[in-house]
Design an enzyme around this catalytic site. Structure first.
Site, PDB file in Angstrom:
ATOM      1  N   CYS A 264       0.823  -1.210   0.000  1.00 34.52           N
ATOM      2  CA  CYS A 264       0.000   0.000   0.000  1.00 34.52           C
ATOM      3  C   CYS A 264       0.863   1.269   0.000  1.00 34.52           C
ATOM      4  O   CYS A 264       1.520   1.556  -0.990  1.00 34.52           O
ATOM      5  CB  CYS A 264      -0.987  -0.039   1.156  1.00 34.52           C
ATOM      6  SG  CYS A 264      -2.389   1.091   0.940  1.00 34.52           S
ATOM      7  N   HIS A 348      -3.912  -4.983   0.332  1.00 34.55           N
ATOM      8  CA  HIS A 348      -3.615  -5.490   1.673  1.00 34.55           C
ATOM      9  C   HIS A 348      -3.731  -7.013   1.685  1.00 34.55           C
ATOM     10  O   HIS A 348      -4.818  -7.557   1.889  1.00 34.55           O
ATOM     11  CB  HIS A 348      -4.584  -4.891   2.696  1.00 34.55           C
ATOM     12  CG  HIS A 348      -4.412  -3.423   2.925  1.00 34.55           C
ATOM     13  ND1 HIS A 348      -4.942  -2.768   4.015  1.00 34.55           N
ATOM     14  CD2 HIS A 348      -3.757  -2.480   2.216  1.00 34.55           C
ATOM     15  CE1 HIS A 348      -4.625  -1.481   3.960  1.00 34.55           C
ATOM     16  NE2 HIS A 348      -3.914  -1.293   2.863  1.00 34.55           N
ATOM     17  N   GLU A 350      -2.983  -9.262   3.765  1.00 33.12           N
ATOM     18  CA  GLU A 350      -3.332  -9.955   5.009  1.00 33.12           C
ATOM     19  C   GLU A 350      -4.839 -10.115   5.167  1.00 33.12           C
ATOM     20  O   GLU A 350      -5.310 -10.856   6.027  1.00 33.12           O
ATOM     21  CB  GLU A 350      -2.736  -9.212   6.209  1.00 33.12           C
ATOM     22  CG  GLU A 350      -3.585  -8.135   6.834  1.00 33.12           C
ATOM     23  CD  GLU A 350      -3.928  -6.977   5.910  1.00 33.12           C
ATOM     24  OE1 GLU A 350      -4.966  -6.324   6.125  1.00 33.12           O
ATOM     25  OE2 GLU A 350      -3.161  -6.725   4.959  1.00 33.12           O
TER      26      GLU A 350
END
Length: 372
Positions: A264, A348, A350
């Site tokens: 990001c 992202h 995760e």
């Protein structure tokens, strides 16, 4: 419930009901298309200075609990929803969304036509706005929104970064079982730049064998290299990447000396370190359903995203390989710099909140550090 008003800088206003704390808040009004995960969204430091509009109409039905927080407190400054559930209905819940917002002093609004608002922001762009429960006139609130400072040129990352380094060695929790998993064998020492990182990113680094030392955004390259890390992680964060003081020069000094993985804001800073440019998007990508193609494998991932700036693809030509593309608008979603042992993604991986399609990237980082 008390009356609340949302006023945008372009003069558009919405009247609804107060949600959360009474008062007045100013921020950039953006929208998120996720159906779930509002607590992870609120506590993502990338939302500093922003009022988050949830496009999905029903929010709050699973309440709030400490286990779903991505940082110690909410960083969004306001919340806009169509319907906020007055009751929580989840075995992990400890309080309602309204109570959670009140406890943290976050002012919100519910009961407005969020579909109309999202379409307006999509057409006219994200912009500054005000939510107020104070009874001020709509005209006064619009004027306040017009006078508010926008996101461009703001170094928000340094403000939310940790002030002191710390070690992180906790693996991902077993949320359903309520137990703490045993950490895998320690294989790598990683230094993570905190530009506004989310806790889940650290968990997944530990899951692939990393012991992580988190450092402030302004840490020098010399201090990082003195740790003799196996790799450096550039985290997510808020605001304008070009405004993060000295970050591009620091990362440029690390390239080629240690493997680097950026996410990001970290992805954007990597691009700047290579001599590239970034730009402010019209309304950004925020949600858990962004389709991205991995050009290295040909596979398509559904990803979780939260960013209002992007990398200019022409500016990195000849400096990096564009490895991922957004299939909605063709924007750059990933970079690969083989000679420098560096790569990055705009989204992202995760998945907090969101799908798990891109979690393999943490394993890719581990393999890069292992020399595979």
């Amino acid at each position: 419930m008390n009356r609340a008003v949302l006023a945008l800088a372009d003069g558009t206003t919405f009247e609804g009901r107060a949600l959360g704390a009474s008062g007045e808040t100013v921020g950039e009004v953006v929208f998120n298309t996720s159906m779930t995960g509002y607590q992870e969204i609120l506590t993502d430091p990338s939302y500093v200075g922003q009022i988050v509009t949830m496009a999905y109409p029903e929010m709050g039905n699973v309440g709030a609990n400490p286990g779903d927080e991505e940082s110690q407190k909410p960083h969004a400054v306001g919340m806009v929803v169509r319907n906020a559930s007055a009751q929580q209905s989840n075995w992990r819940a400890q309080e309602t969304l309204d109570a959670y917002l009140k406890r943290h002093g976050i002012t919100g609004i519910e009961g407005i036509d969020t579909r109309r608002l999202v379409r307006h922001l999509r057409t006219h762009g994200a912009q500054m706005g005000v939510i107020s429960t104070e009874g001020h006139s709509a005209a006064a609130l619009v004027e306040r929104a017009r006078n508010a400072r926008g996101m461009e040129g703001l170094d928000l990352a340094t403000g939310v970064s940790t002030q002191t380094p710390y070690l992180f060695t906790t693996p991902s929790p077993d949320l359903l079982g309520g137990t703490v998993r045993e950490a895998p064998a320690h294989r790598f020492d990683v230094v993570a730049y905190d530009y506004g990182l989310k806790r889940s990113m650290l968990h997944f680094l530990v899951d692939v064998g990393c012991r992580v030392k988190v450092v402030p955004a302004g840490t020098t390259a010399e201090a990082v290299l003195a740790e003799k890390p196996h790799g450096v992680f550039l985290a997510n964060g808020p605001g304008d990447p070009a405004a993060v003081t000295g970050a591009d020069k620091v990362v440029a000094s690390l390239l080629g000396k240690v493997p680097v993985f950026g996410i990001c804001l970290g992805h954007q800073i990597l691009a700047l370190a290579l001599g590239g440019r970034t730009y402010k998007m019209k309304f950004g990508h925020r949600g858990a359903n962004q389709p991205v193609k991995d050009l290295l494998t040909g596979k398509v991932e559904i990803t979780s995203q939260n960013h209002g700036f992007a990398v200019d693809d022409a500016s990195v030509k000849g400096r990096a390989v564009v490895s991922h593309l957004n299939l909605n608008d063709g924007t750059v979603e990933g970079l690969h710099v083989p000679d420098a042992r560096a790569f990055s993604v705009q989204y992202h991986p995760e998945a907090s909140p969101g799908p798990h399609d891109a979690r393999y990237l943490f394993t890719r980082f581990a393999k890069l550090m292992a020399g595979e």
